[in-house]
Design a protein around this motif. Structure first.
Motif, PDB file in Angstrom:
ATOM      1  N   ILE A  48       0.785  -1.223   0.000  1.00 27.38           N
ATOM      2  CA  ILE A  48       0.000   0.000   0.000  1.00 27.38           C
ATOM      3  C   ILE A  48       0.817   1.273   0.000  1.00 27.38           C
ATOM      4  O   ILE A  48       0.300   2.335  -0.388  1.00 27.38           O
ATOM      5  CB  ILE A  48      -0.998   0.022   1.177  1.00 27.38           C
ATOM      6  N   SER A  49       2.061   1.206   0.432  1.00 30.25           N
ATOM      7  CA  SER A  49       2.841   2.435   0.496  1.00 30.25           C
ATOM      8  C   SER A  49       4.317   2.100   0.514  1.00 30.25           C
ATOM      9  O   SER A  49       4.705   1.007   0.924  1.00 30.25           O
ATOM     10  CB  SER A  49       2.461   3.237   1.745  1.00 30.25           C
ATOM     11  N   CYS A  50       5.124   3.042   0.062  1.00 34.72           N
ATOM     12  CA  CYS A  50       6.558   2.809  -0.028  1.00 34.72           C
ATOM     13  C   CYS A  50       7.294   4.127   0.137  1.00 34.72           C
ATOM     14  O   CYS A  50       6.812   5.178  -0.316  1.00 34.72           O
ATOM     15  CB  CYS A  50       6.876   2.184  -1.380  1.00 34.72           C
ATOM     16  N   VAL A  51       8.455   4.048   0.779  1.00 36.50           N
ATOM     17  CA  VAL A  51       9.329   5.214   0.878  1.00 36.50           C
ATOM     18  C   VAL A  51      10.706   4.791   0.389  1.00 36.50           C
ATOM     19  O   VAL A  51      11.255   3.774   0.826  1.00 36.50           O
ATOM     20  CB  VAL A  51       9.361   5.789   2.314  1.00 36.50           C
ATOM     21  N   SER A  52      11.259   5.556  -0.529  1.00 35.31           N
ATOM     22  CA  SER A  52      12.529   5.158  -1.125  1.00 35.31           C
ATOM     23  C   SER A  52      13.686   5.357  -0.156  1.00 35.31           C
ATOM     24  O   SER A  52      13.599   6.137   0.791  1.00 35.31           O
ATOM     25  CB  SER A  52      12.781   5.953  -2.409  1.00 35.31           C
ATOM     26  N   GLY A  53      14.771   4.632  -0.419  1.00 32.38           N
ATOM     27  CA  GLY A  53      15.955   4.763   0.413  1.00 32.38           C
ATOM     28  C   GLY A  53      16.884   5.850  -0.079  1.00 32.38           C
ATOM     29  O   GLY A  53      17.736   6.323   0.668  1.00 32.38           O
ATOM     30  N   SER A  54      16.715   6.269  -1.313  1.00 31.38           N
ATOM     31  CA  SER A  54      17.642   7.234  -1.918  1.00 31.38           C
ATOM     32  C   SER A  54      17.272   8.673  -1.582  1.00 31.38           C
ATOM     33  O   SER A  54      18.111   9.438  -1.101  1.00 31.38           O
ATOM     34  CB  SER A  54      17.676   7.034  -3.429  1.00 31.38           C
TER      35      SER A  54
END
Length: 127
Positions: A48-54
C-alpha cells in the motif's frame, strides 16, 4: 535475526486514525526502500505504500492515497504509517518490509530472497 518489528495496530471505528510503526531489528534501514503491506483474510498481500531509500520519495496505492502517510526516521531506524479516515476495508494485518517502490505503492522483495517483515500488527476497523 534481521527483521522488522511492527506495532501500533488496534481496533478503531470507521473514520478513525491509527499510527503504525516498525523498527528495524539487527540491521540499519538507511539505504533500503521500505514498504507497508497489508493482508486481509482470504486476500493477497497488498503493497500500500513505499518510501525510497535514496531520496525519501513516497508512493501510495490508490486504495490509501490521501488518507495514509508513510515516513521514515533513519536515525531511529523506524518507518511509520499514519492512517486517517479508516474504512472497514482497511481491516488487515499490516507489515513493513524491504520493497521496491513504484507509483502504485510497493512490491515485496521476497521473490528475490529479501524478506524482513515481522509478525505484523492487526488493524480492525469496525462500528
Amino acid at each position: 535475526q534481521y527483521q522488522f518489528v511492527e506495532s501500533g495496530g488496534g481496533s478503531v471505528q470507521p473514520g478513525g486514525s491509527l499510527r503504525l510503526s516498525c523498527v528495524a531489528s539487527g540491521f540499519t534501514l538507511d539505504y533500503y526502500a521500505i514498504g507497508w503491506f497489508r493482508q486481509a483474510p482470504g486476500k493477497e498481500l497488498e503493497g500500500i505504500s513505499c518510501v525510497s531509500g535514496s531520496d525519501g520519495s513516497t508512493y501510495y496505492a490508490d486504495s490509501v492515497k490521501g488518507r495514509f502517510t508513510i515516513s521514515r526516521d533513519n536515525a531511529k531506524n523506524t518507518v511509520s504509517l499514519e492512517m486517517h479516515s479508516l474504512k472497514f476495508e482497511d481491516t488487515a494485518v499490516y507489515y513493513c518490509d524491504a520493497a521496491m517502490c513504484h507509483p502504485g505503492g510497493a512490491t515485496s522483495t521476497e521473490n528475490i530472497g529479501l524478506r524482513l517483515r515481522g509478525q505484523g500488527t492487526q488493524v480492525n476497523v469496525s462500528a
